[in-house]
Scaffold this motif. Structure first.
Motif, PDB file in Angstrom:
ATOM      1  N   ASN A 170      21.584  89.980 -96.852  1.00 13.10           N
ATOM      2  CA  ASN A 170      20.629  90.684 -95.559  1.00 13.10           C
ATOM      3  C   ASN A 170      19.793  91.684 -96.228  1.00 13.10           C
ATOM      4  OD1 ASN A 170      22.607  89.552 -93.912  1.00 13.10           O
ATOM      5  ND2 ASN A 170      24.359  91.010 -94.407  1.00 13.10           N
ATOM      6  N   VAL A 171      18.963  91.057 -97.179  1.00 12.29           N
ATOM      7  CA  VAL A 171      17.722  92.127 -97.901  1.00 12.29           C
ATOM      8  C   VAL A 171      16.843  91.129 -98.244  1.00 12.29           C
ATOM      9  CG1 VAL A 171      18.880  92.387-100.144  1.00 12.29           C
ATOM     10  CG2 VAL A 171      17.284  93.844 -99.251  1.00 12.29           C
ATOM     11  N   GLU A 172      15.569  91.424 -97.928  1.00 11.41           N
ATOM     12  CA  GLU A 172      14.543  90.365 -98.431  1.00 11.41           C
ATOM     13  C   GLU A 172      14.624  90.471-100.042  1.00 11.41           C
ATOM     14  OE1 GLU A 172      12.488  88.621 -96.981  1.00 11.41           O
ATOM     15  OE2 GLU A 172      13.263  89.181 -95.046  1.00 11.41           O
ATOM     16  N   HIS A 176      16.291  97.682-105.336  1.00  9.13           N
ATOM     17  CA  HIS A 176      15.899  98.407-106.420  1.00  9.13           C
ATOM     18  C   HIS A 176      17.303  98.797-107.105  1.00  9.13           C
ATOM     19  CE1 HIS A 176      17.067 102.131-103.831  1.00  9.13           C
ATOM     20  NE2 HIS A 176      16.526 101.337-102.933  1.00  9.13           N
ATOM     21  N   ASP A 177      16.965  99.230-108.353  1.00  8.65           N
ATOM     22  CA  ASP A 177      18.112  99.785-109.170  1.00  8.65           C
ATOM     23  C   ASP A 177      18.502 101.208-108.495  1.00  8.65           C
ATOM     24  OD1 ASP A 177      18.335  97.806-110.938  1.00  8.65           O
ATOM     25  OD2 ASP A 177      17.198  98.848-112.453  1.00  8.65           O
ATOM     26  N   GLY A 178      19.700 101.304-108.320  1.00  7.60           N
ATOM     27  CA  GLY A 178      20.230 102.536-107.741  1.00  7.60           C
ATOM     28  C   GLY A 178      20.476 102.435-106.049  1.00  7.60           C
ATOM     29  N   MET A 179      20.193 101.254-105.619  1.00  4.42           N
ATOM     30  CA  MET A 179      20.223 101.086-104.206  1.00  4.42           C
ATOM     31  C   MET A 179      21.694 101.090-103.834  1.00  4.42           C
ATOM     32  SD  MET A 179      18.601  97.824-101.835  1.00  4.42           S
ATOM     33  CE  MET A 179      19.637  96.465-102.548  1.00  4.42           C
ATOM     34  N   ARG A 180      22.304 101.642-102.824  1.00  8.45           N
ATOM     35  CA  ARG A 180      23.599 101.957-102.391  1.00  8.45           C
ATOM     36  C   ARG A 180      23.681 100.629-101.423  1.00  8.45           C
ATOM     37  NH1 ARG A 180      24.170 107.173 -99.201  1.00  8.45           N
ATOM     38  NH2 ARG A 180      22.067 106.206 -98.205  1.00  8.45           N
ATOM     39  N   VAL A 181      25.028 100.019-101.964  1.00  6.41           N
ATOM     40  CA  VAL A 181      25.564  98.794-100.943  1.00  6.41           C
ATOM     41  C   VAL A 181      26.476  98.686-100.630  1.00  6.41           C
ATOM     42  CG1 VAL A 181      23.684  97.368-102.098  1.00  6.41           C
ATOM     43  CG2 VAL A 181      25.693  97.433-103.171  1.00  6.41           C
ATOM     44  N   ARG A 182      27.271  97.802 -99.707  1.00  4.92           N
ATOM     45  CA  ARG A 182      28.676  97.669 -99.417  1.00  4.92           C
ATOM     46  C   ARG A 182      29.112  96.307 -99.484  1.00  4.92           C
ATOM     47  NH1 ARG A 182      26.973  99.730 -94.012  1.00  4.92           N
ATOM     48  NH2 ARG A 182      26.168  98.135 -93.151  1.00  4.92           N
ATOM     49  N   LEU A 183      30.212  96.106 -99.652  1.00  9.57           N
ATOM     50  CA  LEU A 183      30.933  94.758 -99.587  1.00  9.57           C
ATOM     51  C   LEU A 183      30.798  94.038 -98.355  1.00  9.57           C
ATOM     52  CD1 LEU A 183      32.549  92.580-101.357  1.00  9.57           C
ATOM     53  CD2 LEU A 183      34.456  93.379-100.043  1.00  9.57           C
ATOM     54  N   THR A 184      30.297  92.828 -98.005  1.00  5.52           N
ATOM     55  CA  THR A 184      30.517  91.865 -96.887  1.00  5.52           C
ATOM     56  C   THR A 184      30.786  90.538 -97.119  1.00  5.52           C
ATOM     57  OG1 THR A 184      28.893  91.294 -94.875  1.00  5.52           O
ATOM     58  CG2 THR A 184      28.125  91.299 -97.012  1.00  5.52           C
ATOM     59  N   THR A 185      31.603  89.956 -96.288  1.00  4.72           N
ATOM     60  CA  THR A 185      31.777  88.520 -96.133  1.00  4.72           C
ATOM     61  C   THR A 185      31.110  87.528 -95.526  1.00  4.72           C
ATOM     62  OG1 THR A 185      33.582  89.034 -94.776  1.00  4.72           O
ATOM     63  CG2 THR A 185      34.284  89.237 -96.841  1.00  4.72           C
ATOM     64  N   GLN A 186      30.890  86.432 -95.750  1.00  5.32           N
ATOM     65  CA  GLN A 186      30.330  85.336 -94.934  1.00  5.32           C
ATOM     66  C   GLN A 186      31.199  84.015 -95.107  1.00  5.32           C
ATOM     67  OE1 GLN A 186      28.501  87.135 -97.587  1.00  5.32           O
ATOM     68  NE2 GLN A 186      28.204  85.274 -99.068  1.00  5.32           N
ATOM     69  N   PRO A 202      22.751  96.131 -98.057  1.00  8.68           N
ATOM     70  CA  PRO A 202      22.377  97.548 -98.261  1.00  8.68           C
ATOM     71  C   PRO A 202      23.027  98.435 -97.493  1.00  8.68           C
ATOM     72  CG  PRO A 202      20.260  96.365 -98.101  1.00  8.68           C
ATOM     73  CD  PRO A 202      21.595  95.276 -98.042  1.00  8.68           C
ATOM     74  N   LEU A 203      23.563  99.593 -97.738  1.00  4.97           N
ATOM     75  CA  LEU A 203      24.451 100.462 -96.986  1.00  4.97           C
ATOM     76  C   LEU A 203      23.668 101.128 -95.736  1.00  4.97           C
ATOM     77  CD1 LEU A 203      27.311 101.659 -97.022  1.00  4.97           C
ATOM     78  CD2 LEU A 203      26.405 103.475 -98.363  1.00  4.97           C
ATOM     79  N   THR A 204      22.232 101.239 -96.148  1.00  5.59           N
ATOM     80  CA  THR A 204      21.558 101.926 -94.939  1.00  5.59           C
ATOM     81  C   THR A 204      20.014 101.376 -94.809  1.00  5.59           C
ATOM     82  OG1 THR A 204      20.731 103.878 -96.231  1.00  5.59           O
ATOM     83  CG2 THR A 204      22.666 104.345 -94.881  1.00  5.59           C
ATOM     84  N   LYS A 205      19.641 101.763 -93.724  1.00  6.64           N
ATOM     85  CA  LYS A 205      18.071 101.117 -93.928  1.00  6.64           C
ATOM     86  C   LYS A 205      17.165 101.686 -94.763  1.00  6.64           C
ATOM     87  CE  LYS A 205      17.886  99.793 -88.946  1.00  6.64           C
ATOM     88  NZ  LYS A 205      17.175  99.024 -87.994  1.00  6.64           N
ATOM     89  N   GLU A 206      17.596 103.023 -95.292  1.00  8.02           N
ATOM     90  CA  GLU A 206      16.736 103.794 -96.375  1.00  8.02           C
ATOM     91  C   GLU A 206      16.838 103.082 -97.559  1.00  8.02           C
ATOM     92  OE1 GLU A 206      18.941 105.694 -94.184  1.00  8.02           O
ATOM     93  OE2 GLU A 206      17.099 105.616 -92.905  1.00  8.02           O
ATOM     94  N   ASP A 207      18.421 102.344 -97.658  1.00  5.35           N
ATOM     95  CA  ASP A 207      18.297 101.708 -99.034  1.00  5.35           C
ATOM     96  C   ASP A 207      17.825 100.533 -99.226  1.00  5.35           C
ATOM     97  OD1 ASP A 207      20.191 103.478-100.244  1.00  5.35           O
ATOM     98  OD2 ASP A 207      21.650 103.008 -98.875  1.00  5.35           O
ATOM     99  N   ARG A 208      17.051  99.930 -98.096  1.00  2.00           N
ATOM    100  CA  ARG A 208      16.197  98.719 -97.925  1.00  2.00           C
ATOM    101  C   ARG A 208      14.709  99.080 -98.287  1.00  2.00           C
ATOM    102  NH1 ARG A 208      18.893  95.189 -93.227  1.00  2.00           N
ATOM    103  NH2 ARG A 208      20.868  96.058 -93.498  1.00  2.00           N
ATOM    104  N   ARG A 209      14.488 100.374 -98.537  1.00  2.00           N
ATOM    105  CA  ARG A 209      13.133 101.055 -98.892  1.00  2.00           C
ATOM    106  C   ARG A 209      12.201 100.688 -97.692  1.00  2.00           C
ATOM    107  NH1 ARG A 209      11.012 100.258-104.680  1.00  2.00           N
ATOM    108  NH2 ARG A 209      12.557 101.336-105.852  1.00  2.00           N
TER     109      ARG A 209
END
Length: 137
Positions: free
Chosen positions: A93-95, A102-112, A130-137
């Motif tokens: 769910n990220v390009e 990026h290193d340091g990006m906050r993420v969360r577990l997801t299943t598919q 990515p945990l938030t839209k800001e974490d997607r830059r």
């Protein structure tokens, strides 16, 4: 639908929220996701099962451009630090480019869903998003 089964033994689908579990050495607290007869760190042979936090931080990643036939590319392979436990997984769910990962990006577990058999049982895999839209830059 007949139900869901995890693709790997350490993905827990039961309960409120999917999560990962690791085998923790009772002697040195090293954690492993696969079955162990002895700890690779201290050689002890007793383990307990511990839950892994579902949120973490990307510590390393690579954008995979070439893969085995049938595997769509590009995709992002990463090492995620989940409360001190290193988890290797794909970012989803990220390009898949350096402008969005990026290193340091906050993420969360997801299943598919990985697929469904003829009896309707769905195989489930996991990744991190990515945990938030800001974490997607």
């Amino acid at each position: 639908m007949a139900g869901r089964i995890p693709l790997v033994d350490y993905l827990v689908l039961d309960g409120d929220e999917p999560h990962l579990v690791a085998q923790e050495c009772t002697n040195c607290s090293a954690r492993f996701f696969d079955r162990r007869n002895a700890c690779a760190n201290c050689f002890a042979s007793e383990f307990t099962t511990v839950p892994i936090p579902t949120e973490g931080t990307v510590r390393a990643f690579t954008i995979v451009a070439f893969a085995a036939p049938g595997i769509p590319t590009p995709f992002v392979a990463a090492v995620v630090d989940c409360g001190g436990t290193q988890v290797r997984a794909n970012l989803v769910n990220v390009e898949p480019d350096p402008e969005h990962v990026h290193d340091g990006m906050r993420v969360r577990l997801t299943t598919q869903s990985i697929g469904t058999d003829t009896e309707g049982t769905e195989a489930m895999g996991f990744g991190f998003e990515p945990l938030t839209k800001e974490d997607r830059r």
